[in-house]
Write a protein that holds these residues in place. Structure first.
Motif, mmCIF file in Angstrom:
data_model
loop_
_atom_site.group_PDB
_atom_site.id
_atom_site.type_symbol
_atom_site.label_atom_id
_atom_site.label_comp_id
_atom_site.label_asym_id
_atom_site.label_seq_id
_atom_site.Cartn_x
_atom_site.Cartn_y
_atom_site.Cartn_z
ATOM 1 N N ALA A 26 0.788 -1.231 0.000
ATOM 2 C CA ALA A 26 0.000 0.000 0.000
ATOM 3 C C ALA A 26 0.822 1.284 0.000
ATOM 4 O O ALA A 26 0.359 2.313 -0.484
ATOM 5 C CB ALA A 26 -0.921 0.009 1.219
ATOM 6 N N ILE A 27 2.042 1.221 0.494
ATOM 7 C CA ILE A 27 2.813 2.440 0.761
ATOM 8 C C ILE A 27 3.336 3.082 -0.529
ATOM 9 O O ILE A 27 3.752 2.389 -1.459
ATOM 10 C CB ILE A 27 3.972 2.112 1.723
ATOM 11 N N PRO A 28 3.300 4.418 -0.642
ATOM 12 C CA PRO A 28 3.848 5.112 -1.815
ATOM 13 C C PRO A 28 5.363 4.958 -1.898
ATOM 14 O O PRO A 28 6.017 4.584 -0.916
ATOM 15 C CB PRO A 28 3.461 6.580 -1.560
ATOM 16 N N LYS A 29 5.916 5.256 -3.063
ATOM 17 C CA LYS A 29 7.336 5.017 -3.310
ATOM 18 C C LYS A 29 8.261 5.874 -2.456
ATOM 19 O O LYS A 29 9.421 5.498 -2.240
ATOM 20 C CB LYS A 29 7.641 5.255 -4.789
ATOM 21 N N HIS A 30 7.773 7.042 -1.995
ATOM 22 C CA HIS A 30 8.669 7.917 -1.230
ATOM 23 C C HIS A 30 8.883 7.427 0.199
ATOM 24 O O HIS A 30 9.705 7.980 0.927
ATOM 25 C CB HIS A 30 8.136 9.357 -1.212
ATOM 26 N N LEU A 31 8.150 6.370 0.606
ATOM 27 C CA LEU A 31 8.313 5.789 1.931
ATOM 28 C C LEU A 31 8.627 4.304 1.812
ATOM 29 O O LEU A 31 8.363 3.687 0.789
ATOM 30 C CB LEU A 31 7.034 5.958 2.751
ATOM 31 N N THR A 32 9.186 3.732 2.868
ATOM 32 C CA THR A 32 9.398 2.291 2.920
ATOM 33 C C THR A 32 8.700 1.757 4.169
ATOM 34 O O THR A 32 8.520 2.499 5.158
ATOM 35 C CB THR A 32 10.893 1.930 3.009
ATOM 36 N N PRO A 33 8.286 0.490 4.168
ATOM 37 C CA PRO A 33 7.650 -0.081 5.360
ATOM 38 C C PRO A 33 8.533 0.038 6.599
ATOM 39 O O PRO A 33 8.038 0.357 7.690
ATOM 40 C CB PRO A 33 7.425 -1.540 4.961
ATOM 41 N N ASP A 34 9.832 -0.229 6.442
ATOM 42 C CA ASP A 34 10.733 -0.172 7.599
ATOM 43 C C ASP A 34 10.780 1.229 8.197
ATOM 44 O O ASP A 34 10.762 1.398 9.421
ATOM 45 C CB ASP A 34 12.143 -0.608 7.193
ATOM 46 N N ARG A 35 10.858 2.252 7.328
ATOM 47 C CA ARG A 35 10.914 3.626 7.826
ATOM 48 C C ARG A 35 9.613 3.992 8.536
ATOM 49 O O ARG A 35 9.631 4.539 9.642
ATOM 50 C CB ARG A 35 11.174 4.606 6.677
ATOM 51 N N LEU A 36 8.485 3.682 7.931
ATOM 52 C CA LEU A 36 7.205 4.021 8.532
ATOM 53 C C LEU A 36 7.027 3.348 9.890
ATOM 54 O O LEU A 36 6.630 3.990 10.866
ATOM 55 C CB LEU A 36 6.053 3.622 7.613
ATOM 56 N N LEU A 37 7.334 2.066 9.962
ATOM 57 C CA LEU A 37 7.159 1.340 11.220
ATOM 58 C C LEU A 37 8.154 1.812 12.278
ATOM 59 O O LEU A 37 7.845 1.810 13.474
ATOM 60 C CB LEU A 37 7.287 -0.163 10.976
ATOM 61 N N ARG A 38 9.334 2.213 11.846
ATOM 62 C CA ARG A 38 10.310 2.761 12.792
ATOM 63 C C ARG A 38 9.801 4.077 13.384
ATOM 64 O O ARG A 38 9.915 4.330 14.592
ATOM 65 C CB ARG A 38 11.654 2.981 12.092
ATOM 66 N N ILE A 39 9.215 4.920 12.537
ATOM 67 C CA ILE A 39 8.664 6.192 13.008
ATOM 68 C C ILE A 39 7.467 5.953 13.917
ATOM 69 O O ILE A 39 7.310 6.609 14.954
ATOM 70 C CB ILE A 39 8.260 7.073 11.805
ATOM 71 N N ALA A 40 6.614 5.000 13.544
ATOM 72 C CA ALA A 40 5.443 4.672 14.366
ATOM 73 C C ALA A 40 5.891 4.152 15.727
ATOM 74 O O ALA A 40 5.308 4.502 16.767
ATOM 75 C CB ALA A 40 4.573 3.644 13.651
ATOM 76 N N THR A 41 6.922 3.314 15.745
ATOM 77 C CA THR A 41 7.445 2.782 17.006
ATOM 78 C C THR A 41 7.958 3.903 17.895
ATOM 79 O O THR A 41 7.715 3.917 19.109
ATOM 80 C CB THR A 41 8.579 1.781 16.729
ATOM 81 N N THR A 42 8.648 4.872 17.290
ATOM 82 C CA THR A 42 9.151 6.024 18.048
ATOM 83 C C THR A 42 7.999 6.827 18.638
ATOM 84 O O THR A 42 8.064 7.272 19.792
ATOM 85 C CB THR A 42 9.999 6.926 17.138
ATOM 86 N N SER A 43 6.931 7.007 17.864
ATOM 87 C CA SER A 43 5.762 7.740 18.349
ATOM 88 C C SER A 43 5.148 7.044 19.550
ATOM 89 O O SER A 43 4.727 7.695 20.518
ATOM 90 C CB SER A 43 4.717 7.867 17.233
#
Length: 262
Positions: A26-43
């Protein structure tokens, strides 16, 4: 509440790893699953109250971030908001001011879009109607208190549109429609939330695609992650809006209540 997989006994990292294939699709090309989940984990680490939210709502909010390509962080693109929903700790997805601008720009129909605060000592003139006009000259030095907010958009076909709201208009709108008026972004980032409010009001009258409107409609919703759903816009919002003016209690961390470990 169909999640596609059980959550009992799972850690947050387990759940995120389990949903990674769905995010990758689902994720657009400017993001990666690992980056998104890392940011979500930090939040989540930054706000422990998210750890007591139902896993289904937390994963649903993260998936909304993934499908819209917005990072849930202090950058103001999106927020994960813990709150009480019918007495249950849930996670609500909120689009930030910068996230709205990002979504609007991606449509390819807008050349410029912005929202600004008007201070008491600024020179500000506006008029609706046949002879519309908008003029804002910020004062030098002490600008005084904020009295209004406005948003404007210029379209690639040469057209334009704007919206003006008083600060009191913003507060009334917040009190009427926000489930989290006493905590979260409305307390920590009032100025950005006010700009977002006047920007959303403008967007109701902008000639923008149905896909864009579906994205905006996901703002301030609580949805349970369903691995079988192609788009989170299809998932029912479980927010109890009928008592929105009454239920303002922030979720609290109960020492006797279980929370999701990492």
């Amino acid at each position: 509440m169909a999640t596609g997989a059980p959550t009992k006994g799972k850690t947050i990292n387990d759940l995120f790893e389990q949903m990674k294939p769905a995010i990758a699709q689902a994720i657009p090309k400017h993001l990666t699953p690992d980056r998104l989940l890392r940011i979500a984990t930090t939040s989540i680490r930054t706000n422990p109250k998210l750890k007591v939210c139902s896993p289904e709502s937390l994963l649903g909010a993260v998936m909304q971030c993934a499908q819209l390509g917005l990072e849930p962080s202090i950058l103001g693109h999106a927020y994960l908001i813990p709150y009480k929903n019918k007495g249950v700790d849930e996670c609500q997805f909120q689009i930030g001011y910068k996230g709205l601008i990002e979504l609007a720009r991606r449509t390819g129909q807008i050349s410029s879009i912005m929202a600004q605060a008007v201070h008491q000592n600024d020179e500000f003139e506006y008029e609706y109607g046949i002879n519309e006009k908008l003029k804002h000259v910020p004062a030098d030095g002490d600008r005084g208190a904020v009295v209004k907010y406005y948003s404007y958009a210029k379209f690639k076909d040469g057209g334009y549109s704007f919206m003006v709201m008083s600060r009191q208009d913003i507060v009334i709108h917040r009190d009427k429609f926000s489930k989290a008026k006493n905590f979260g972004p409305w307390v920590d980032h009032f100025d950005e939330m006010a700009k977002k409010t006047v920007l959303k009001s403008l967007m109701k009258y902008m000639p923008i695609s149905v896909e864009f409107q579906r994205a905006v409609d996901q703002d301030e919703t609580t949805k349970y992650f369903d691995s079988s759903a192609e788009n989170m816009s299809e998932i029912v919002d479980v927010t109890d809006w009928k008592d929105v003016t009454e239920e303002t209690t922030e979720t609290t961390v109960d020492p006797n209540q279980g929370e999701l470990p990492f």
